[in-house]
Write an enzyme that holds these catalytic residues in place. Structure first.
Site, PDB file in Angstrom:
ATOM      1  N   LYS A 219      -0.800  10.356   1.697  1.00 52.67           N
ATOM      2  CA  LYS A 219      -0.724   9.367   0.610  1.00 52.67           C
ATOM      3  C   LYS A 219       0.058   9.942  -0.570  1.00 52.67           C
ATOM      4  O   LYS A 219      -0.316  10.961  -1.132  1.00 52.67           O
ATOM      5  CB  LYS A 219      -2.134   8.970   0.169  1.00 52.67           C
ATOM      6  CG  LYS A 219      -2.194   8.062  -1.053  1.00 52.67           C
ATOM      7  CD  LYS A 219      -3.633   7.848  -1.511  1.00 52.67           C
ATOM      8  CE  LYS A 219      -3.720   7.173  -2.863  1.00 52.67           C
ATOM      9  NZ  LYS A 219      -5.114   7.053  -3.341  1.00 52.67           N
ATOM     10  N   ASP A 224      -1.582   6.643 -10.446  1.00 47.72           N
ATOM     11  CA  ASP A 224      -2.351   5.439 -10.144  1.00 47.72           C
ATOM     12  C   ASP A 224      -3.025   4.916 -11.407  1.00 47.72           C
ATOM     13  O   ASP A 224      -4.034   5.459 -11.857  1.00 47.72           O
ATOM     14  CB  ASP A 224      -3.403   5.750  -9.073  1.00 47.72           C
ATOM     15  CG  ASP A 224      -4.238   4.527  -8.718  1.00 47.72           C
ATOM     16  OD1 ASP A 224      -3.802   3.402  -9.026  1.00 47.72           O
ATOM     17  OD2 ASP A 224      -5.313   4.704  -8.130  1.00 47.72           O
ATOM     18  N   LYS A 231      -7.723   1.097 -14.378  1.00 44.42           N
ATOM     19  CA  LYS A 231      -8.749   2.126 -14.481  1.00 44.42           C
ATOM     20  C   LYS A 231      -9.098   2.361 -15.952  1.00 44.42           C
ATOM     21  O   LYS A 231      -8.228   2.244 -16.826  1.00 44.42           O
ATOM     22  CB  LYS A 231      -8.236   3.451 -13.903  1.00 44.42           C
ATOM     23  CG  LYS A 231      -8.014   3.496 -12.415  1.00 44.42           C
ATOM     24  CD  LYS A 231      -7.487   4.860 -12.022  1.00 44.42           C
ATOM     25  CE  LYS A 231      -7.192   4.961 -10.528  1.00 44.42           C
ATOM     26  NZ  LYS A 231      -8.427   4.980  -9.727  1.00 44.42           N
ATOM     27  N   ASP A 242      -3.004  11.885  -7.414  1.00 39.84           N
ATOM     28  CA  ASP A 242      -3.195  10.877  -6.375  1.00 39.84           C
ATOM     29  C   ASP A 242      -2.158  10.987  -5.262  1.00 39.84           C
ATOM     30  O   ASP A 242      -2.206  10.229  -4.297  1.00 39.84           O
ATOM     31  CB  ASP A 242      -3.172   9.470  -6.985  1.00 39.84           C
ATOM     32  CG  ASP A 242      -4.091   8.503  -6.246  1.00 39.84           C
ATOM     33  OD1 ASP A 242      -5.001   8.970  -5.538  1.00 39.84           O
ATOM     34  OD2 ASP A 242      -3.896   7.285  -6.356  1.00 39.84           O
ATOM     35  N   ASP A 301      -6.809  -1.492  -7.240  1.00 38.50           N
ATOM     36  CA  ASP A 301      -7.034  -0.056  -7.359  1.00 38.50           C
ATOM     37  C   ASP A 301      -7.367   0.578  -6.017  1.00 38.50           C
ATOM     38  O   ASP A 301      -7.569   1.783  -5.932  1.00 38.50           O
ATOM     39  CB  ASP A 301      -8.154   0.218  -8.364  1.00 38.50           C
ATOM     40  CG  ASP A 301      -8.177   1.671  -8.812  1.00 38.50           C
ATOM     41  OD1 ASP A 301      -7.144   2.346  -8.683  1.00 38.50           O
ATOM     42  OD2 ASP A 301      -9.234   2.126  -9.288  1.00 38.50           O
ATOM     43  N   GLU A 303      -5.222   0.858  -3.563  1.00 42.50           N
ATOM     44  CA  GLU A 303      -3.827   0.726  -3.119  1.00 42.50           C
ATOM     45  C   GLU A 303      -3.415   1.773  -2.098  1.00 42.50           C
ATOM     46  O   GLU A 303      -2.492   1.556  -1.309  1.00 42.50           O
ATOM     47  CB  GLU A 303      -2.893   0.792  -4.331  1.00 42.50           C
ATOM     48  CG  GLU A 303      -2.517   2.179  -4.826  1.00 42.50           C
ATOM     49  CD  GLU A 303      -3.693   3.020  -5.303  1.00 42.50           C
ATOM     50  OE1 GLU A 303      -3.607   4.254  -5.216  1.00 42.50           O
ATOM     51  OE2 GLU A 303      -4.702   2.457  -5.769  1.00 42.50           O
ATOM     52  N   ARG A 305      -4.826   2.891   0.590  1.00 43.90           N
ATOM     53  CA  ARG A 305      -5.003   2.448   1.975  1.00 43.90           C
ATOM     54  C   ARG A 305      -3.938   1.439   2.386  1.00 43.90           C
ATOM     55  O   ARG A 305      -3.625   1.305   3.566  1.00 43.90           O
ATOM     56  CB  ARG A 305      -6.405   1.870   2.157  1.00 43.90           C
ATOM     57  CG  ARG A 305      -6.693   0.606   1.370  1.00 43.90           C
ATOM     58  CD  ARG A 305      -8.173   0.307   1.241  1.00 43.90           C
ATOM     59  NE  ARG A 305      -8.842   1.268   0.369  1.00 43.90           N
ATOM     60  CZ  ARG A 305     -10.141   1.266   0.118  1.00 43.90           C
ATOM     61  NH1 ARG A 305     -10.932   0.366   0.667  1.00 43.90           N
ATOM     62  NH2 ARG A 305     -10.674   2.170  -0.690  1.00 43.90           N
TER      63      ARG A 305
END
Length: 453
Positions: A219, A224, A231, A242, A301, A303, A305
């Site tokens: 990933k 993020d 967030k 991230d 949030d 995202e 996956r």
């Protein structure tokens, strides 16, 4: 250093060996008679330093340029970290033939709090073996990527790091402009389209085509914000990490290629910034994926996956031996395991058990969670094939894995790691900053599974 241009990444060993005299470390355990063999003046010197033989105690014997360190066998990395924290980047002699060399070196780096070209100075009694040098280089480069702020390491910088790695090992590297191929990678595009830097997909291929095909997917969310499901500030502060999954698999690929494991290695890194702007993904949107499944967005949030869905689908379009994805995927994994342990899930019982056995031997913690695919029911929605989040907030790490499972095709041997990618430095010898808990264990498992070339 301009990390965005890839300078210094995988170019040279990050632990330069310096010539000259170095302090030698003599390790003892808390059960040893540490005074045996020492002269009276040495005992007096240690007593003056309040050395009493407890774990992580150390004493400096200037005359012989020796350091006495109390460390038990399962705490070697922490002990060397404590030593470095107290003494700073002095020259230390480590026997590179010692099986614990890597743990000592990484522990010392952690304690000094610098993973860069100038510190620490580790002086080996003889030249490092190439495999030891590259394992250190690979691991520390991965940490360096995680810690780089997004202002220096954005989407293009991450792609550049991957290209440099490929050039170093004569691998084939393709950088796919996702915005130009929206119909082929619709999920990656949807997540990254609102950012200033366009989304990209790195594909690296190396090794003979007749070897078992090993696919690594990482990933690569370089930052993020949470998207429109923004967030809170406290949760956003560390979101440069991230892309920790991408750093993990690039570092792993570096070691695999340098060690010449007999595999057909393929690495996929979808890279995006989850930003707010024109075209940002909205809650309630229905999104297409490469696998042909439609996904309702329950939360922007979640995202990571989504971009992994396209990458996993691509990886499984050809037959493979082992599929591994690594991602900073869920807060639920942190609630369950904290930051010290990396939980993993596997479709294959033999792989799950073998990895745990290796991890316990390496003392680099990984721990299995059940891939309870019945939780896939929590992703049901009347408006699409599935939602990207569960319906009740419980079992989040497992539900996220169930989502990914929908895009792994017929890959019977699939391994998913939910990485924290950060260490808060609340343990002896642990450095606050980027982390890849389980990296050494996974590398050791792959070496055991595939053997050396």
């Amino acid at each position: 250093m301009s990390i965005a241009n890839g300078d210094g990444l995988w170019a040279d060993c990050l632990l330069p060996l310096k010539e000259g005299t170095a302090w030698r470390v003599r390790e003892i355990t808390s059960n040893d008679d540490w005074g045996q063999g020492l002269q009276e003046h040495e005992l007096a010197r240690l007593k003056a330093q309040k050395f009493c033989g407890k774990t992580f105690d150390f004493g400096v014997l200037e005359a012989s340029q020796e350091i006495l360190l109390v460390v038990d066998p399962d705490q070697i990395r922490a002990g060397w970290g404590v030593l470095a924290q107290k003494l700073g980047p002095i020259g230390l002699a480590i026997d590179p033939q010692d099986v614990g060399f890597i743990q000592r070196a990484v522990g010392f780096c952690s304690g000094v709090r610098q993973f860069d070209e100038t510190s620490p100075y580790l002086v080996a009694d003889t030249e490092l073996a190439p495999e030891q040098k590259v394992i250190l280089q690979s691991f520390l480069s991965g940490i360096k990527l995680i810690e780089a702020p997004t202002s220096l390491l954005g989407v293009e910088g991450l792609m550049c790091a991957g290209r440099l790695l490929g050039d170093l090992h004569n691998a084939i590297v393709e950088i796919i402009a996702v915005d130009e191929l929206q119909d082929q990678y619709p999920a990656i595009h949807a997540v990254g389209r609102a950012a200033e830097e366009a989304p990209r997909l790195l594909h690296l291929a190396w090794g003979a085509k007749d070897h078992p095909r090993l696919c690594l997917v990482g990933k690569g969310v370089v930052f993020d914000s949470g998207g429109l499901n923004l967030k809170p500030g406290g949760s956003m502060a560390l979101m440069r990490k991230d892309m920790g999954g991408a750093a993990f698999v690039l570092a792993l690929a570096s070691a695999i290629m340098a060690r010449k494991l007999p595999v057909r290695l393929e690495v996929y890194v979808p890279a995006v910034e989850n930003a707010i702007g024109p075209g940002a993904l909205r809650p309630g949107d229905i999104m297409a994926t490469r696998a042909g499944l439609e996904v309702e967005i329950g939360n922007t949030d979640a995202e990571g996956r989504l971009i992994l869905a396209d990458a996993l689908a691509l990886a499984t379009e050809q037959e493979l031996d082992l599929l591994i994805d690594v991602a900073t995927l869920t807060g639920a994994a942190r609630v369950a395991m904290g930051f010290d342990l990396t939980p993993y899930m596997s479709r294959d019982t033999e792989t799950r058990n073998a990895l745990l056995q290796v991890a316990e031997g390496v003392n680099d913690p990984l721990w299995p969670l059940p891939l309870w695919e019945d939780y896939g029911r929590k992703l049901r929605t009347p408006f699409a094939d599935l939602n990207n989040v569960g319906d009740d907030g419980a079992g989040g790490a497992i539900i996220a894995a169930c989502f990914l499972s929908c895009f792994c095709g017929a890959a019977d041997d699939w391994l998913h790691l939910d990485l924290a990618a950060w260490d808060h430095g609340d343990r002896p010898g642990r450095r606050k900053g980027g982390a890849m808990a389980g990296w050494f264990s996974l590398l050791s498992y792959l070496e055991e599974r595939y053997g050396a070339a």
